[in-house]
Design an enzyme around this catalytic site. Structure first.
Site, PDB file in Angstrom:
ATOM      1  N   HIS A  56      -6.251  -1.380  -6.398  1.00  0.00           N
ATOM      2  CA  HIS A  56      -7.213  -0.292  -6.234  1.00  0.00           C
ATOM      3  C   HIS A  56      -6.479   1.017  -5.965  1.00  0.00           C
ATOM      4  O   HIS A  56      -5.303   1.026  -5.579  1.00  0.00           O
ATOM      5  CB  HIS A  56      -8.245  -0.580  -5.124  1.00  0.00           C
ATOM      6  CG  HIS A  56      -7.723  -0.464  -3.722  1.00  0.00           C
ATOM      7  ND1 HIS A  56      -7.745  -1.506  -2.822  1.00  0.00           N
ATOM      8  CD2 HIS A  56      -7.191   0.588  -3.038  1.00  0.00           C
ATOM      9  CE1 HIS A  56      -7.247  -1.113  -1.663  1.00  0.00           C
ATOM     10  NE2 HIS A  56      -6.898   0.164  -1.765  1.00  0.00           N
TER      11      HIS A  56
ATOM     12  N   HIS B 158      -2.901   0.423  -4.018  1.00  0.00           N
ATOM     13  CA  HIS B 158      -2.664  -0.949  -3.554  1.00  0.00           C
ATOM     14  C   HIS B 158      -2.084  -1.743  -4.717  1.00  0.00           C
ATOM     15  O   HIS B 158      -2.739  -1.943  -5.739  1.00  0.00           O
ATOM     16  CB  HIS B 158      -3.986  -1.553  -3.074  1.00  0.00           C
ATOM     17  CG  HIS B 158      -3.886  -2.983  -2.668  1.00  0.00           C
ATOM     18  ND1 HIS B 158      -4.990  -3.731  -2.308  1.00  0.00           N
ATOM     19  CD2 HIS B 158      -2.825  -3.830  -2.560  1.00  0.00           C
ATOM     20  CE1 HIS B 158      -4.608  -4.959  -2.002  1.00  0.00           C
ATOM     21  NE2 HIS B 158      -3.307  -5.042  -2.153  1.00  0.00           N
TER      22      HIS B 158
ATOM     23  N   MET C 142     -11.778  -8.106   3.425  1.00  0.00           N
ATOM     24  CA  MET C 142     -12.485  -6.878   3.748  1.00  0.00           C
ATOM     25  C   MET C 142     -13.974  -7.097   3.490  1.00  0.00           C
ATOM     26  O   MET C 142     -14.354  -7.995   2.739  1.00  0.00           O
ATOM     27  CB  MET C 142     -11.970  -5.694   2.925  1.00  0.00           C
ATOM     28  CG  MET C 142     -10.556  -5.269   3.239  1.00  0.00           C
ATOM     29  SD  MET C 142     -10.078  -3.780   2.317  1.00  0.00           S
ATOM     30  CE  MET C 142      -8.452  -3.470   3.018  1.00  0.00           C
TER      31      MET C 142
ATOM     32  N   HIS D 283     -16.832  -3.826  -2.073  1.00  0.00           N
ATOM     33  CA  HIS D 283     -15.429  -4.224  -1.997  1.00  0.00           C
ATOM     34  C   HIS D 283     -15.200  -5.344  -0.990  1.00  0.00           C
ATOM     35  O   HIS D 283     -15.443  -5.184   0.209  1.00  0.00           O
ATOM     36  CB  HIS D 283     -14.556  -3.027  -1.601  1.00  0.00           C
ATOM     37  CG  HIS D 283     -13.091  -3.344  -1.580  1.00  0.00           C
ATOM     38  ND1 HIS D 283     -12.375  -3.654  -2.716  1.00  0.00           N
ATOM     39  CD2 HIS D 283     -12.201  -3.418  -0.566  1.00  0.00           C
ATOM     40  CE1 HIS D 283     -11.117  -3.899  -2.397  1.00  0.00           C
ATOM     41  NE2 HIS D 283     -10.974  -3.755  -1.088  1.00  0.00           N
TER      42      HIS D 283
ATOM     43  N   TYR E 288       0.860  -1.168   0.000  1.00  0.00           N
ATOM     44  CA  TYR E 288       0.000   0.000   0.000  1.00  0.00           C
ATOM     45  C   TYR E 288       0.903   1.227   0.000  1.00  0.00           C
ATOM     46  O   TYR E 288       1.510   1.560   1.021  1.00  0.00           O
ATOM     47  CB  TYR E 288      -0.899   0.018   1.235  1.00  0.00           C
ATOM     48  CG  TYR E 288      -2.118  -0.864   1.133  1.00  0.00           C
ATOM     49  CD1 TYR E 288      -3.383  -0.316   0.919  1.00  0.00           C
ATOM     50  CD2 TYR E 288      -2.011  -2.243   1.240  1.00  0.00           C
ATOM     51  CE1 TYR E 288      -4.501  -1.121   0.820  1.00  0.00           C
ATOM     52  CE2 TYR E 288      -3.122  -3.061   1.146  1.00  0.00           C
ATOM     53  CZ  TYR E 288      -4.372  -2.492   0.933  1.00  0.00           C
ATOM     54  OH  TYR E 288      -5.477  -3.304   0.845  1.00  0.00           O
TER      55      TYR E 288
ATOM     56  N   HIS F 175     -12.204  -8.956  -0.838  1.00  0.00           N
ATOM     57  CA  HIS F 175     -11.059  -9.527  -1.529  1.00  0.00           C
ATOM     58  C   HIS F 175     -11.459 -10.862  -2.159  1.00  0.00           C
ATOM     59  O   HIS F 175     -12.615 -11.047  -2.529  1.00  0.00           O
ATOM     60  CB  HIS F 175      -9.879  -9.633  -0.574  1.00  0.00           C
ATOM     61  CG  HIS F 175      -9.262  -8.293  -0.253  1.00  0.00           C
ATOM     62  ND1 HIS F 175      -8.280  -8.120   0.691  1.00  0.00           N
ATOM     63  CD2 HIS F 175      -9.511  -7.054  -0.755  1.00  0.00           C
ATOM     64  CE1 HIS F 175      -7.937  -6.839   0.758  1.00  0.00           C
ATOM     65  NE2 HIS F 175      -8.673  -6.174  -0.112  1.00  0.00           N
TER      66      HIS F 175
END
Length: 615
Positions: free
Chosen positions: A242, A309, A465, A390, A209, A392
């Site tokens: 993202h 990311h 997430m 969102h 990140y 994963h």
């Protein structure tokens, strides 16, 4: 004279009685388009009518053989439907509604539910246009819904329809997309501004990140950002997962340079109100015509945190990147300022998903009764126009449900066929009003059959997430409202000795024997546990409250019955996800006739007979 009067009456009657059909014709322009393969030889156009629940496709393929288009599911093409057509060497056209009985074999449906609108071959392309109902009564047809659809395409080099794996493709598309803007009507003074990380060396790590702090455009008066899009380097597209832009409070002291967002320097995680974002699979996004992101006033942020990311799963060395977000802004102000509210489960290891689960649901509660107190001023109703989902890799479905006075009001948004590779901002088919005091619940459904250890909440792609971003207006100061369960209660329900230290309980969860019975116990305990709700403002003020997860009542589906507008179910209040509240689609070429009252038709009929008698 009487003949003239009679002719005019017939003409009037013909004008006021609407046509019974409402389908796009063979030459009607179609609003949406997408290439379906990496070589760009398969091109799809489509459009739809929400009232009649009819969708029209036009498939163009670089071949002189047969072409096919249909819908399949996530795991296998077997059972998928495929509408097949082509032009024989003698010019005769063939067209058929079929399905896959195995990976290589097609068989014609007993019920032919696709209507051919055009089929041509010009030596280079074969082009097939047809329409079909969202939901037919044929069990061999896949429903077209407001979820992500797996669009199946195939073609051949001759006119014998037989599947070949090198010429068969599946692409996730959100078919029933709604746009509240006009792309052709860009402001004359539109200005482009890029927020980007320049020449960043992507680390040789699975997940990175990268964060930096950048100024927003400096303007002498208020402007509105009305559109944003990803700015990606072509050879790095697969590494960028993202991009998020967070607004910073103007009193914040911000670091310089580029660093890990959630590493040792906590300053690089400052600023938490998302104001725009993009995720893998998404495209550009233009805000509804009445809404913009405000810049240039004392209340607006002057700086942002840009978060990118990266997923370098192959640990490739020496890769430099200059990705970011491109903004379009204008001095022609819209009526409202946009805000974004982040909902779901707090991204923290207390969020866990057992391994080997066919299905496991997580819940994040938001209570809005403290919004006004934390906002420091009265909070207007929040009018939600669009959303971004969102999770994963384990995510399979998400939904946000609204409650008022203890009763379920509506499902705001959902996707029961979520695809990690297609995360895009989507407009709602109808605006949603959130009032202060409402409760909002996010439910995420995961599948971990391919995992042998517990998956915990976290920022890595292999973590999980559960987030939904609601794009609303008018803006207030609340940035996020996230929930998480009492992990001590969950551990006790699983028969484990719990610790007062939540992190120690994670070790307990990791060592549980995750049988199907324990997976169901854990899901039930997470839903029944008291939820802590953490509310945060743009200025990083945090306040916690608590609540309980309410039940979700699914919308009932009636039997599939035929109707004049296509094969739909009249008892179902929401068969395709959009039918509950159809809206007029701006700049659409589709005719959507309004229902003409039966009493008026009878009166006109009587008047016509009376006039004939008089004449």
């Amino acid at each position: 004279m009487s003949c003239v009067l009679l002719f005019r009456l017939f003409l009037l009657l013909g004008l006021v009685i609407p046509s019974q059909g409402s389908r796009l014709g063979p030459t009607s322009p179609l609003r949406y388009s997408r290439f379906l393969d990496s070589s760009n030889i398969i091109f799809l156009r489509w459009d739809f009518d929400l009232q009649t629940e009819i969708i029209t496709f036009e498939l163009q393929v670089q071949t002189s053989g047969w072409v096919g288009l249909g819908i399949t599911n996530r795991y296998t093409n077997v059972g998928g439907d495929l509408v097949v057509g082509g032009v024989l060497p003698d010019g005769k056209v063939y067209f058929s509604d079929q399905h896959l009985v195995d990976e290589d074999t097609l068989e014609e449906d007993g019920s032919q539910d696709a209507e051919l609108l055009g089929l041509t071959e010009d030596g280079l392309y074969t082009t097939m246009r047809f329409s079909r109902p969202f939901r037919s009564c044929d069990p061999q047809d896949q429903d077209i819904t407001s979820d992500t659809m797996r669009v199946l395409t195939a073609y051949g080099l001759d006119d014998t329809p037989k599947l070949h794996r090198k010429r068969t493709f599946v692409k996730s598309i959100f078919l029933l997309q709604i746009f509240y803007h006009d792309d052709t009507d860009a402001p004359e003074d539109a200005i482009i501004y890029d927020l980007e990380i320049t020449d960043f060396l992507i680390p040789e790590a699975d997940t990175t990140y990268a964060c930096t702090f950048l100024p927003l455009p400096i303007v002498s008066k208020k402007h509105h950002i009305y559109k944003f899009e990803p700015k990606l380097l072509a050879h790095n597209e697969t590494m960028v997962h993202h991009i998020l832009v967070y607004a910073c409070g103007n009193a914040s002291t911000l670091p310089t340079g580029i660093d890990e967002c959630y590493g040792f320097d906590a300053a690089f995680s400052l600023c938490s109100q998302v104001i725009m974002g993009w995720a893998v699979g998404g495209l550009s996004y233009q805000l509804p015509d009445e809404v913009g992101i405000s810049i240039g006033t004392p209340l607006d942020p002057q700086w942002i945190r840009l978060e990118i990311h990266y997923s370098n799963f192959h640990n490739l060395p020496g890769i430099y990147d200059s990705s970011g977000i491109r903004l379009y802004y204008t001095s022609h102000l819209r009526k409202y300022d946009l805000g974004i509210l982040e909902l779901g489960v707090l991204t923290f290891p207390i969020h866990f998903i057992p391994p080997g689960a066919e299905s496991f649901k997580s819940y994040g509660l938001c209570k809005t009764d403290k919004f006004e107190e934390m906002n420091g001023a009265p909070v207007n109703d929040m009018i939600v126009a669009s959303y971004l989902l969102h999770t994963h890799l384990a995510g399979r479905a998400l939904r946000a449900v609204q409650y008022r006075n203890g009763k379920q009001l509506r499902t705001i948004c959902k996707d029961d066929s979520y695809d990690f590779s297609l995360q895009e901002t989507r407009d709602l088919p109808h605006l949603v009003d959130i009032k202060p005091g409402d409760e909002l619940l996010v439910e995420c459904n995961y599948q971990t059959l391919d995992r042998d250890s517990t998956t915990f909440g976290g920022i890595s792609t292999i973590n999980e997430m559960c987030l939904i971003f609601l794009f609303y207006y008018p803006r207030n100061n609340i940035s996020s409202c996230l929930g998480f369960p009492d992990i001590i209660y969950v551990a006790n329900e699983l028969g484990e000795e719990a610790s007062e230290n939540p992190m120690e309980n994670l070790i307990v969860l990791e060592n549980i024997d995750w049988t199907p019975e324990n997976i169901r116990k854990a899901e039930k305990a997470c839903k029944e546990a008291r939820q802590t709700v953490m509310i945060k403002t743009i200025n990083e003020l945090i306040e916690n409250t608590t609540g309980w997860i309410p039940d979700i009542t699914p919308a009932p589906r009636g039997p599939c019955l035929e109707s004049s507008g296509g094969k739909v179910e009249p008892q179902d209040k929401n068969p395709a996800g959009f039918r509950a509240a159809p809206v007029a689609l701006p700049h659409s070429n589709m005719a959507t006739p309004a229902a003409f009252p039966l009493a008026a038709l009878l009166w006109l009929h009587g008047a016509l007979l009376w006039l004939l008698v008089i004449l």
